[in-house]
Design an enzyme around this catalytic site. Structure first.
Site, PDB file in Angstrom:
ATOM      1  N   SER A 185       0.794  -1.224   0.000  1.00  0.00           N
ATOM      2  CA  SER A 185       0.000   0.000   0.000  1.00  0.00           C
ATOM      3  C   SER A 185       0.830   1.279   0.000  1.00  0.00           C
ATOM      4  O   SER A 185       0.357   2.315  -0.441  1.00  0.00           O
ATOM      5  CB  SER A 185      -0.978   0.003   1.176  1.00  0.00           C
ATOM      6  N   HIS A 213      -5.474  -3.194  -2.808  1.00  0.00           N
ATOM      7  CA  HIS A 213      -5.117  -2.234  -3.860  1.00  0.00           C
ATOM      8  C   HIS A 213      -4.985  -2.893  -5.234  1.00  0.00           C
ATOM      9  O   HIS A 213      -4.496  -2.264  -6.170  1.00  0.00           O
ATOM     10  CB  HIS A 213      -3.803  -1.523  -3.510  1.00  0.00           C
ATOM     11  N   LYS A 244     -12.102   0.980  -1.446  1.00  0.00           N
ATOM     12  CA  LYS A 244     -11.292   1.569  -2.525  1.00  0.00           C
ATOM     13  C   LYS A 244     -12.078   1.456  -3.845  1.00  0.00           C
ATOM     14  O   LYS A 244     -12.990   2.235  -4.071  1.00  0.00           O
ATOM     15  CB  LYS A 244      -9.936   0.885  -2.547  1.00  0.00           C
TER      16      LYS A 244
HETATM   17  N1  PMP Z   1      -5.242  -3.911   3.584  1.00  0.00           N
HETATM   18  C1  PMP Z   1      -4.567  -2.978   2.896  1.00  0.00           C
HETATM   19  C2  PMP Z   1      -3.397  -3.398   2.069  1.00  0.00           C
HETATM   20  C3  PMP Z   1      -4.968  -1.631   2.959  1.00  0.00           C
HETATM   21  O1  PMP Z   1      -4.282  -0.695   2.290  1.00  0.00           O
HETATM   22  C4  PMP Z   1      -6.097  -1.282   3.742  1.00  0.00           C
HETATM   23  C5  PMP Z   1      -6.612   0.145   3.833  1.00  0.00           C
HETATM   24  N2  PMP Z   1      -5.730   1.138   3.648  1.00  0.00           N
HETATM   25  C6  PMP Z   1      -6.741  -2.285   4.453  1.00  0.00           C
HETATM   26  C7  PMP Z   1      -6.310  -3.585   4.350  1.00  0.00           C
HETATM   27  C8  PMP Z   1      -7.910  -1.954   5.352  1.00  0.00           C
HETATM   28  O2  PMP Z   1      -9.054  -1.724   4.617  1.00  0.00           O
HETATM   29  P1  PMP Z   1     -10.299  -0.905   5.215  1.00  0.00           P
HETATM   30  O3  PMP Z   1     -10.126   0.513   4.811  1.00  0.00           O
HETATM   31  O4  PMP Z   1     -11.480  -1.535   4.570  1.00  0.00           O
HETATM   32  O5  PMP Z   1     -10.300  -1.106   6.693  1.00  0.00           O
END
Ligand code: PMP
Length: 398
Positions: A185, A213, A244
């Site tokens: 991320s 992502h 997302k």
């Molecule tokens: N996994 C990854 C790789 C993320 O980037 C994110 C959110 N930034 C999440 C899990 C968590 O997702 P959520 O926003 O639905 O809590």
């Protein structure tokens, strides 16, 4: 006081605020996707995960409104008891089909999905093996697994030799779960999923891949990292988020039906937490429908990111290369990065400043990300602003 002492002593954020360089918690008063309103100004957004721009799509909004009218604003209970709607079941079935997996289970956020899946599956005496750069939610679930007396080890980021060294040091017959981000991320790099899957089979491990992502961004029609590598069957479990590409809120895991059945009946994160709201489910369902009917949106997103990658390179910025919707622009030390971020902000460009400890020293970056709904004039404006500020900061002279 006592436990609050650390709160009184914590002044880091206030210090940065006093300097006018605080890049977090800015209040957004209107959001059209590529343009958002902050402090009364229209700002060009290049920091959102709204990859296909569907949060403002009329069909998605209408679906959320209709679901609210039909089912009310919340489910007031967990799936287990009173919060199980036909919308949840429909979304699970459609997503399983889209991802080509036997079954899907929804959670209320992606963060909760990591916790719910990992801490339920990995038990005393079993091994949890993670990439050092895995998402914070995976790290949080690792702490829970450790608390349950599971063994927790991290391999060097994307280092397949280190992963093999760790796996080969464990008894072959012991149970092992490898967890990796599909698309990391912070940097947007894609994991080496074929090799991770190969090692998993060799050393008696199963794989959980976090495609937060990846879905909607890479792979055929946005089917994510496993599809990108032609590894859908080889990847045991895929998890993701609705926050997302799917323009909503919630998380999911796709896995064999018996595994989903087990998690469903044993995961505290699922059993003791209210289910996703009707509006969230309906928005995710509508987004999935759009994704399936309009794969050209994924292409448009790719065109936009390629355009920006080429643009940054031509201007002379150092970027982390990749194939996803995330483009980190390297600035260097933290102070320079915060100043750079402020100049962008003052020029109506909104990006995310990533500074230590989130990134290594001297790797402070403007983590930029794009949407299918960015138009060329949005992208050109942002490149012009970056170029102008890059020149001021002497970043383009190398
Ligand atoms: N996994 C990854 C790789 C993320 O980037 C994110 C959110 N930034 C999440 C899990 C968590 O997702 P959520 O926003 O639905 O809590």
């Amino acid at each position: 006081m006592g436990i609050f002492d650390k709160c009184q002593a914590f002044t880091k954020a206030d210090d940065v605020k006093k300097l006018g360089l605080y890049p977090y918690f800015h209040v957004i008063k209107a959001n059209e996707g590529p343009i958002v309103k902050i402090d009364g100004n229209d700002m060009y957004m290049a920091g959102s995960n709204n990859y296909l721009g569907l949060t403002t799509h009329p069909y998605v909004i209408e679906a959320a409104v209709k679901a609210t009218e039909k089912y009310g604003t919340g489910c007031s209970g967990s799936r287990y008891l009173t919060g199980n709607l036909d919308l949840h079941v429909e979304l699970e079935a459609k997503l399983a089909k889209f991802l080509n997996k036997e079954a899907v289970l929804l959670f209320s956020t992606g963060y909760q999905t990591s916790q719910g899946v990992v801490s339920t599956l990995v038990q005393k005496g079993e091994h949890l093996i993670c990439d050092k750069e895995d998402h914070a939610s995976i790290m949080a679930s690792a702490i829970m697994a450790k608390g349950a007396m599971a063994d927790f080890v991290r391999y060097k980021h994307s280092d397949m030799k280190d992963l093999e060294k760790i796996l080969s040091s464990m008894p072959l017959e012991s149970n092992k779960l490898i967890v990796t981000d599909g698309v990391f991320s912070v940097t947007g790099e894609i994991c080496n999923l074929p090799e991770i899957n190969r090692l998993a089979k060799q050393y008696n491990a199963v794989v959980l891949e976090d495609d937060a992502h990846g879905v909607g961004v890479i792979g055929k029609g946005g089917r994510g990292t496993p599809d990108y590598f032609n590894q859908v069957d080889e990847t045991d479990m895929i998890m993701g988020t609705f926050s997302k590409t799917f323009a909503s809120l919630g998380g999911f895991v796709a896995a064999p039906e018996r595994v989903i059945n087990y998690i469903k009946h044993n995961s505290p994160a699922l059993i003791f937490s209210a289910s996703p709201t009707p509006a969230s489910c309906a928005a995710a369902l509508a987004s999935l429908e759009i994704l399936e009917k309009q794969p050209e949106l994924v292409e448009k997103l790719r065109d936009n990111t390629n355009y920006m990658r080429d643009g940054f390179r031509k201007i002379g910025f150092e970027i982390i290369s990749g194939d996803t919707a995330i483009i980190p622009v390297i600035i260097g030390d933290m102070e320079k990065a915060l100043l750079f971020w402020r100049r962008l902000f003052d020029s109506n460009v909104y990006v995310n400043a990533f500074v230590p400890p989130g990134v290594p020293p001297n790797m402070s970056m403007m983590r930029t990300s794009y949407m299918a709904t960015h138009e060329k004039h949005h992208l050109d404006y942002m490149l012009d602003v970056f170029e102008q500020i890059g020149k001021e900061f002497g970043l383009l002279d190398k």
